[in-house]
Structures are given as structure tokens and as C-alpha cells.
Design a protein around this motif. Structure first.
Motif, short mmCIF file in Angstrom:
data_model
loop_
_atom_site.label_atom_id
_atom_site.label_comp_id
_atom_site.label_asym_id
_atom_site.label_seq_id
_atom_site.Cartn_x
_atom_site.Cartn_y
_atom_site.Cartn_z
N GLN A 1 -9.81 8.04 8.78
CA GLN A 1 -9.49 8.28 7.38
C GLN A 1 -8.18 7.57 7.04
O GLN A 1 -7.16 7.80 7.68
N LEU A 2 -8.23 6.72 6.03
CA LEU A 2 -7.06 5.94 5.62
C LEU A 2 -6.36 6.56 4.42
O LEU A 2 -5.13 6.50 4.32
N LEU A 3 -7.14 7.11 3.50
CA LEU A 3 -6.60 7.69 2.28
C LEU A 3 -7.06 9.13 2.13
O LEU A 3 -8.15 9.51 2.57
N GLU A 4 -6.22 9.90 1.47
CA GLU A 4 -6.61 11.24 1.05
C GLU A 4 -6.08 11.45 -0.35
O GLU A 4 -4.99 11.00 -0.70
N GLY B 1 -3.46 5.65 8.15
CA GLY B 1 -3.55 4.68 7.06
C GLY B 1 -2.28 3.87 6.91
O GLY B 1 -2.33 2.67 6.61
N GLU B 2 -1.11 4.50 7.12
CA GLU B 2 0.16 3.78 7.00
C GLU B 2 0.25 2.66 8.03
O GLU B 2 0.69 1.55 7.73
N GLN C 1 -13.39 2.91 5.64
CA GLN C 1 -13.10 4.07 6.49
C GLN C 1 -14.28 4.39 7.40
O GLN C 1 -14.11 4.78 8.56
N ARG D 1 -4.52 13.45 -3.28
CA ARG D 1 -3.66 14.60 -3.54
C ARG D 1 -3.43 14.67 -5.04
O ARG D 1 -2.73 13.85 -5.60
N CYS E 1 -3.27 8.97 -1.47
CA CYS E 1 -2.13 8.81 -0.56
C CYS E 1 -2.61 8.39 0.82
O CYS E 1 -3.71 8.74 1.26
N LEU E 2 -1.76 7.67 1.51
CA LEU E 2 -2.08 7.22 2.85
C LEU E 2 -1.96 8.36 3.86
O LEU E 2 -1.05 9.18 3.77
N THR E 3 -2.87 8.36 4.82
CA THR E 3 -2.71 9.23 5.97
C THR E 3 -1.74 8.53 6.95
O THR E 3 -1.35 7.38 6.74
N ASP E 4 -1.38 9.24 8.02
CA ASP E 4 -0.51 8.61 9.02
C ASP E 4 -1.17 7.39 9.63
O ASP E 4 -0.53 6.34 9.83
#
Length: 316
Positions: A53-56, A68-69, A47, A58, A63-66
Motif C-alpha cells: 500500500q502506497l497511499l491511504e 510509500g515514502e 499498488q 485521510r 497521504c503516503l504510507t511509510d
């Protein structure tokens, strides 16, 4: 201009995929046999160098960010390509052919082998298949010169053997308005020679015109049955056509099947040949076995099973 140097590594993308696929760092660490901290560091570094930012996290789940997807989807294409490239190197080292050439006589109906080729594609390890149409002497020469890995033919050159895979048939046809169609009896050979014949060109550089269906001195030559069908449907001459080409036109009345004195049709056997014999590669032998297993089994039998390459013989 300086060459572009990647900021990321294949391993970093594989780690990201594992974290997403396994639902978190802990399960991904178990799958990859790495420590959870090393995976956290790899994704953080990824990253950082990308600046996105690829992941966050939760709760307890990463989880993937937009963004990241999108990046993950493209990364799967990258890692798949690398996997295939590495597999190709291994295959070539084992003697697996990067491509194989299958020559098929035009009288052979390809419809029954479509599902068999789908099965081959699943087991081909990325080998490319080249399918080439051939006619008469040209087919024999591919066998004699070993310029193909597999050949489907209706005539075996002297000294070669093949596995029978069925039969072919040719029917004499013309347009319903053609003079030959007006006769209320079988057509004689002499009557045929008085009319234009549409023939398929022999694919050999020096064809043997004493063979095959070449009969009339008046003839037009085309390169494929489809073109011959168009000409005959247009009222130009007569032609010997296989049922898989002419059948629909005969059924709907746009073609007339002629009876030839002494012979209503021409029929013969079809063979599958491995021209290189014991020198045939493992991929060619596997395709040959798939075709034989499918074409020689009784109708309605069970689906094909994967073919172990080590068990594929060359005794064709």
C-alpha cells in the motif's frame, strides 16, 4: 534465465508523484489533464502489482504510507533519469554536444572561473565538461589540430584569433637558502644557467624548446606547477611560477622572489579561442560566452544572466 520484465510503468509512477505533490486525485487530474477515475485506477493497479500500500486516504487527502515514502523517493530518481535521457536525445538531435573539451594553459588562474562553471552547469543540459591542462606547444597544437572545443592560451598560432580575457604573470622564485637568494642584487642570466632550473614539461609530443621559460642546461622537468612548487620549497633549484601558485609561500617567507637583470617578471595576455570556429557546437559556444561575459566584465558588476544559445556567436 528469463530477462526481468518490469511490472510497473513510468506513467504510473508519474501519476503517483502528481497525486502526492498536488495533495489529492482531483488536483492531480487537473494538472495531468486526465480523469480522476483514471488516476485512481493507475494508483490502485500500481499498488496491486507491487503488493504494497502506497497511499491511504485521510479525510479528503491522499497521504503516503511509510512504504510509500520510500518508493516515491526512489521513483523520483527514476523519472528524473528518464526525463534527462529523453532531453539528451532531443539535444543530440539538435546538434547539442554530449561532451565538450576545454584545454587550459597552466599559467591561467582557474579561481575566477569557478562561479562561471557553476553557471554553465545549470545551462549545460547534461553535457559533460572535460578540462585538460596544457603547456606551451601542446596548447598551440590543440588549436591548430582543432582537438579541443575551447582553449585558454597565452600564445595564438598564426592565422587564429582569440578574445582577450586577462593577463598571466610568472615570477622567478627559489628557496630563501638557495645561493641565488643570497645575492644582494639582481641575478644575471648567466648566473641562472649555473643552477638547476625546475621546468614544466611541454604537453606536445614534439615540444618546441626554443619557447617559454626553458633556460638552464641543468633542469628537472615536472608535469605540473604544484610539483614544481614542492621541489623549490625543498631547496631544489629555481623556477618561474605564477602568483596564484607561489603567492602564499612568498608572503609567509618560505619562498624568495628573485630580481632578474632586465626583467623582474614575465607577463603576457591570455586569450579564449574556439579552434573550430563556425563549426563549434552550441554548447561550446554557450560556455565561451559565459566565460567571456564573466571574465571581461568589470569587478563588482552584476551577476551573469542566462545565455540564450541562439545569440552566442563564434567570432573568436
Amino acid at each position: 534465465m528469463q530477462p526481468y520484465r518490469p511490472k510497473t510503468t513510468i506513467e504510473q509512477w508519474r501519476i503517483l508523484q502528481a497525486v502526492v505533490d498536488r495533495g489529492g486525485y482531483a488536483h492531480a487530474a487537473q494538472q495531468l489533464n486526465k480523469s480522476q477515475s483514471s488516476l485512481n485506477h493507475a494508483v490502485a493497479k500500481l499498488q496491486q502489482v507491487l503488493g504494497v500500500q502506497l497511499l491511504e486516504v485521510r479525510g479528503r487527502k491522499a497521504c503516503l504510507t511509510d512504504i510509500g515514502e520510500v518508493m516515491l523517493r526512489r521513483s523520483r530518481q527514476l523519472t528524473q533519469t528518464i526525463t534527462e535521457l529523453e532531453q539528451l536525445a532531443e539535444n543530440l538531435n539538435e546538434g547539442w554536444e554530449p561532451h565538450i573539451r576545454m584545454v587550459v594553459e597552466m599559467v591561467f588562474d582557474r579561481t575566477p572561473i569557478l562561479t562561471l562553471l557553476q553557471e554553465f552547469e545549470k545551462q549545460s543540459r547534461g553535457s559533460r565538461l572535460i578540462i585538460e591542462d596544457s603547456v606551451l606547444t601542446g596548447t598551440k597544437q590543440h588549436i591548430q589540430e582543432q582537438s579541443a572545443d575551447l582553449v585558454i592560451t597565452h600564445q595564438l598560432p598564426k592565422g587564429y584569433i582569440g578574445e582577450p580575457i586577462g593577463e598571466y604573470q610568472l615570477e622567478l622564485v627559489c628557496h630563501p637558502s638557495h645561493p641565488l637568494a643570497q645575492l644582494e642584487r639582481a641575478v644575471t642570466q648567466d648566473e641562472l644557467t649555473q643552477h638547476l632550473q625546475v621546468v614544466i614539461s611541454d604537453t606536445a609530443p614534439k615540444p618546441d624548446e626554443t619557447e617559454g621559460w626553458l633556460r638552464s642546461e641543468q633542469r628537472w622537468t615536472v608535469s605540473h606547477f604544484d610539483e614544481a612548487l614542492r621541489l623549490v620549497l625543498g631547496g631544489l633549484g629555481f623556477c618561474w611560477l605564477p602568483p596564484h601558485v607561489s603567492g602564499a609561500a612568498i608572503r609567509n617567507g618560505t619562498l624568495r622572489k628573485l630580481e632578474l637583470e632586465g626583467s623582474s617578471h614575465r607577463r603576457g595576455s591570455l586569450y579564449l579561442v574556439l579552434p573550430k570556429g563556425e563549426k563549434a557546437g552550441p554548447c561550446a559556444r554557450m560556455l565561451a560566452q559565459i566565460l567571456l561575459q564573466g571574465l571581461q566584465q568589470p569587478p563588482g558588476s552584476q551577476h551573469l544572466q542566462p545565455v540564450p544559445v541562439a545569440k552566442v556567436g563564434t567570432g573568436l
